[in-house]
Design a protein around this motif. Structure first.
Motif, PDB file in Angstrom:
ATOM      1  N   LEU A 265       0.834  -1.200   0.000  1.00  0.00           N
ATOM      2  CA  LEU A 265       0.000   0.000   0.000  1.00  0.00           C
ATOM      3  C   LEU A 265       0.874   1.258   0.000  1.00  0.00           C
ATOM      4  N   ALA A 266       1.953   1.245   0.789  1.00  0.00           N
ATOM      5  CA  ALA A 266       2.831   2.417   0.858  1.00  0.00           C
ATOM      6  C   ALA A 266       3.432   2.699  -0.518  1.00  0.00           C
ATOM      7  N   TYR A 267       3.813   1.645  -1.228  1.00  0.00           N
ATOM      8  CA  TYR A 267       4.404   1.846  -2.562  1.00  0.00           C
ATOM      9  C   TYR A 267       3.383   2.499  -3.487  1.00  0.00           C
ATOM     10  N   LEU A 268       2.157   1.990  -3.462  1.00  0.00           N
ATOM     11  CA  LEU A 268       1.106   2.562  -4.325  1.00  0.00           C
ATOM     12  C   LEU A 268       0.767   3.992  -3.911  1.00  0.00           C
ATOM     13  N   MET A 269       0.723   4.246  -2.612  1.00  0.00           N
ATOM     14  CA  MET A 269       0.339   5.581  -2.141  1.00  0.00           C
ATOM     15  C   MET A 269       1.431   6.620  -2.386  1.00  0.00           C
ATOM     16  N   HIS A 270       2.658   6.166  -2.607  1.00  0.00           N
ATOM     17  CA  HIS A 270       3.719   7.102  -2.996  1.00  0.00           C
ATOM     18  C   HIS A 270       3.623   7.465  -4.473  1.00  0.00           C
ATOM     19  N   ARG A 271       2.754   6.746  -5.203  1.00  0.00           N
ATOM     20  CA  ARG A 271       2.615   6.980  -6.653  1.00  0.00           C
ATOM     21  C   ARG A 271       1.157   7.137  -7.043  1.00  0.00           C
ATOM     22  N   PRO A 272       0.461   8.106  -6.474  1.00  0.00           N
ATOM     23  CA  PRO A 272      -0.977   8.226  -6.739  1.00  0.00           C
ATOM     24  C   PRO A 272      -1.248   8.459  -8.218  1.00  0.00           C
TER      25      PRO A 272
ATOM     26  N   ARG B  81      -9.582  -6.481   0.426  1.00  0.00           N
ATOM     27  CA  ARG B  81     -10.640  -6.843   1.377  1.00  0.00           C
ATOM     28  C   ARG B  81     -10.648  -5.913   2.589  1.00  0.00           C
ATOM     29  N   LYS B  82      -9.532  -5.220   2.832  1.00  0.00           N
ATOM     30  CA  LYS B  82      -9.457  -4.330   4.004  1.00  0.00           C
ATOM     31  C   LYS B  82      -9.736  -2.866   3.647  1.00  0.00           C
ATOM     32  N   LEU B  83      -9.876  -2.584   2.363  1.00  0.00           N
ATOM     33  CA  LEU B  83     -10.043  -1.197   1.909  1.00  0.00           C
ATOM     34  C   LEU B  83     -11.384  -1.061   1.180  1.00  0.00           C
ATOM     35  N   PRO B  84     -11.876   0.182   1.010  1.00  0.00           N
ATOM     36  CA  PRO B  84     -13.121   0.354   0.268  1.00  0.00           C
ATOM     37  C   PRO B  84     -12.987  -0.217  -1.153  1.00  0.00           C
ATOM     38  N   ALA B  85     -14.110  -0.696  -1.674  1.00  0.00           N
ATOM     39  CA  ALA B  85     -14.115  -1.271  -3.024  1.00  0.00           C
ATOM     40  C   ALA B  85     -13.529  -0.275  -4.010  1.00  0.00           C
ATOM     41  N   ASP B  86     -12.803  -0.755  -4.989  1.00  0.00           N
ATOM     42  CA  ASP B  86     -12.244   0.048  -6.081  1.00  0.00           C
ATOM     43  C   ASP B  86     -11.112   0.990  -5.649  1.00  0.00           C
ATOM     44  N   THR B  87     -10.591   0.844  -4.424  1.00  0.00           N
ATOM     45  CA  THR B  87      -9.447   1.670  -4.033  1.00  0.00           C
ATOM     46  C   THR B  87      -8.248   1.328  -4.914  1.00  0.00           C
ATOM     47  N   ILE B  88      -8.059   0.027  -5.136  1.00  0.00           N
ATOM     48  CA  ILE B  88      -6.960  -0.403  -6.008  1.00  0.00           C
ATOM     49  C   ILE B  88      -7.553  -0.917  -7.315  1.00  0.00           C
ATOM     50  N   GLU B  89      -7.309  -0.193  -8.379  1.00  0.00           N
ATOM     51  CA  GLU B  89      -7.832  -0.584  -9.690  1.00  0.00           C
ATOM     52  C   GLU B  89      -6.849  -1.537 -10.375  1.00  0.00           C
ATOM     53  N   THR B  90      -7.411  -2.471 -11.130  1.00  0.00           N
ATOM     54  CA  THR B  90      -6.566  -3.292 -11.998  1.00  0.00           C
ATOM     55  C   THR B  90      -6.602  -2.669 -13.379  1.00  0.00           C
ATOM     56  N   VAL B  91      -5.428  -2.378 -13.921  1.00  0.00           N
ATOM     57  CA  VAL B  91      -5.355  -1.846 -15.283  1.00  0.00           C
ATOM     58  C   VAL B  91      -4.921  -3.009 -16.165  1.00  0.00           C
ATOM     59  N   ARG B  92      -5.854  -3.465 -16.977  1.00  0.00           N
ATOM     60  CA  ARG B  92      -5.638  -4.702 -17.737  1.00  0.00           C
ATOM     61  C   ARG B  92      -4.322  -4.720 -18.497  1.00  0.00           C
ATOM     62  N   GLY B  93      -3.576  -5.796 -18.267  1.00  0.00           N
ATOM     63  CA  GLY B  93      -2.331  -6.002 -18.989  1.00  0.00           C
ATOM     64  C   GLY B  93      -1.201  -5.083 -18.543  1.00  0.00           C
ATOM     65  N   MET B  94      -1.484  -4.186 -17.590  1.00  0.00           N
ATOM     66  CA  MET B  94      -0.443  -3.233 -17.183  1.00  0.00           C
ATOM     67  C   MET B  94      -0.089  -3.327 -15.711  1.00  0.00           C
ATOM     68  N   GLY B  95      -1.086  -3.423 -14.865  1.00  0.00           N
ATOM     69  CA  GLY B  95      -0.775  -3.512 -13.441  1.00  0.00           C
ATOM     70  C   GLY B  95      -1.885  -2.933 -12.582  1.00  0.00           C
ATOM     71  N   TYR B  96      -1.483  -2.191 -11.569  1.00  0.00           N
ATOM     72  CA  TYR B  96      -2.439  -1.676 -10.574  1.00  0.00           C
ATOM     73  C   TYR B  96      -2.262  -0.175 -10.420  1.00  0.00           C
ATOM     74  N   ARG B  97      -3.366   0.440  -9.989  1.00  0.00           N
ATOM     75  CA  ARG B  97      -3.327   1.879  -9.758  1.00  0.00           C
ATOM     76  C   ARG B  97      -4.206   2.204  -8.580  1.00  0.00           C
ATOM     77  N   LEU B  98      -3.731   3.127  -7.760  1.00  0.00           N
ATOM     78  CA  LEU B  98      -4.545   3.603  -6.655  1.00  0.00           C
ATOM     79  C   LEU B  98      -5.553   4.590  -7.228  1.00  0.00           C
ATOM     80  N   ALA B  99      -6.827   4.315  -6.970  1.00  0.00           N
ATOM     81  CA  ALA B  99      -7.862   5.179  -7.548  1.00  0.00           C
ATOM     82  C   ALA B  99      -7.749   6.579  -6.968  1.00  0.00           C
ATOM     83  N   THR B 100      -7.845   7.572  -7.835  1.00  0.00           N
ATOM     84  CA  THR B 100      -7.846   8.948  -7.340  1.00  0.00           C
ATOM     85  C   THR B 100      -9.304   9.362  -7.154  1.00  0.00           C
ATOM     86  N   PRO B 101      -9.704   9.670  -5.933  1.00  0.00           N
ATOM     87  CA  PRO B 101     -11.113   9.991  -5.672  1.00  0.00           C
ATOM     88  C   PRO B 101     -11.526  11.275  -6.389  1.00  0.00           C
TER      89      PRO B 101
END
Ligand code: CA
Length: 220
Positions: A158-165, A199-219
């Motif tokens: 989570l820290a890695y993702l949150m450093h790269r919003p 499972r510990k965070l609100p739904a859609d907090t971490i998006e899957t970007v098909r074929g590329m990876g993951y992204r932290l959703a920007t509200p």
């Protein structure tokens, strides 16, 4: 976050290892300049703690070679006390910050946190994404003010993702930055940890970007 720790004094290295691991970092280590240079040129690190007085190849030369090779990771050098010329030479060789021995572990940790933040253009030690807050100082995560209990692997992720919003982070990148070199790096484990984190965070907090990876959703 993964750090490279380069220090030839076994006692100091062991103290640093304990402090950095307790702070939640994955760690690779070297006790001489040749191994350090190789690791820094071949592995991905979020920051490096580099002692200057090293056997085989000295720290200043290692640092210069990394920079010549185009390696841009933040580097904190450890210098001898009262050696102002070491600090100047180190900064001129491409160091981002320095700390004179002896130092307090808390100060080293604060400087490492700041280097990692600044490398991502982040000024505040509090990282926020909607109702989700990660305090890099205490390694605590809260959701709408309520504490979220995470394992060390989940926190690191989570820290890695949150450093790269807003940035897409590939599974390979996550694997490289979350685990030490000797860890069994099966990229499927990333999926497992992403699943647990979701499972510990609100739904859609971490998006899957098909074929590329993951992204932290920007509200919105
Ligand atoms: Ca030394």
């Amino acid at each position: 976050m993964k750090l490279l720790l380069v220090e030839d004094d076994p006692t100091l290295r062991s103290q640093l290892r304990t402090g950095l691991e307790e702070a939640g970092y994955a760690l690779d280590e070297a006790d001489n300049g040749r191994d350090a240079q190789h690791l820094g040129e071949t592995e991905a690190f979020d920051a490096v703690v580099l002692d200057l007085g090293l056997p085989v190849v000295d720290g200043l030369t290692v640092l210069k070679r990394w920079r010549e090779a185009g390696r841009t990771m933040p580097v904190l050098i450890l210098t001898a006390r009262d050696s102002w010329h070491e600090k100047v030479a180190g900064i001129d060789a491409g160091a981002d910050d320095y700390l004179a021995k002896p130092f307090h572990m808390e100060e080293l940790l604060a400087r490492v946190r700041a280097l990692i933040r600044r490398a991502q253009g982040l000024a505040s030690p509090l990282l926020k994404c909607g109702e989700l807050t990660l305090d890099t100082r205490s390694s605590r995560v809260t959701l709408d003010g309520q504490p979220v209990t995470l394992t060390s692997h989940e926190f690191r992720l989570l820290a890695y993702l949150m450093h790269r919003p807003g940035s897409v982070v590939s599974r390979t990148e996550l694997t490289e930055h979350l685990y030490a070199q000797d860890f069994d790096r099966d990229s499927n484990t990333i999926e497992v940890f992403i699943g647990r984190l979701r499972r510990k965070l609100p739904a859609d907090t971490i998006e899957t970007v098909r074929g590329m990876g993951y992204r932290l959703a920007t509200p919105p």
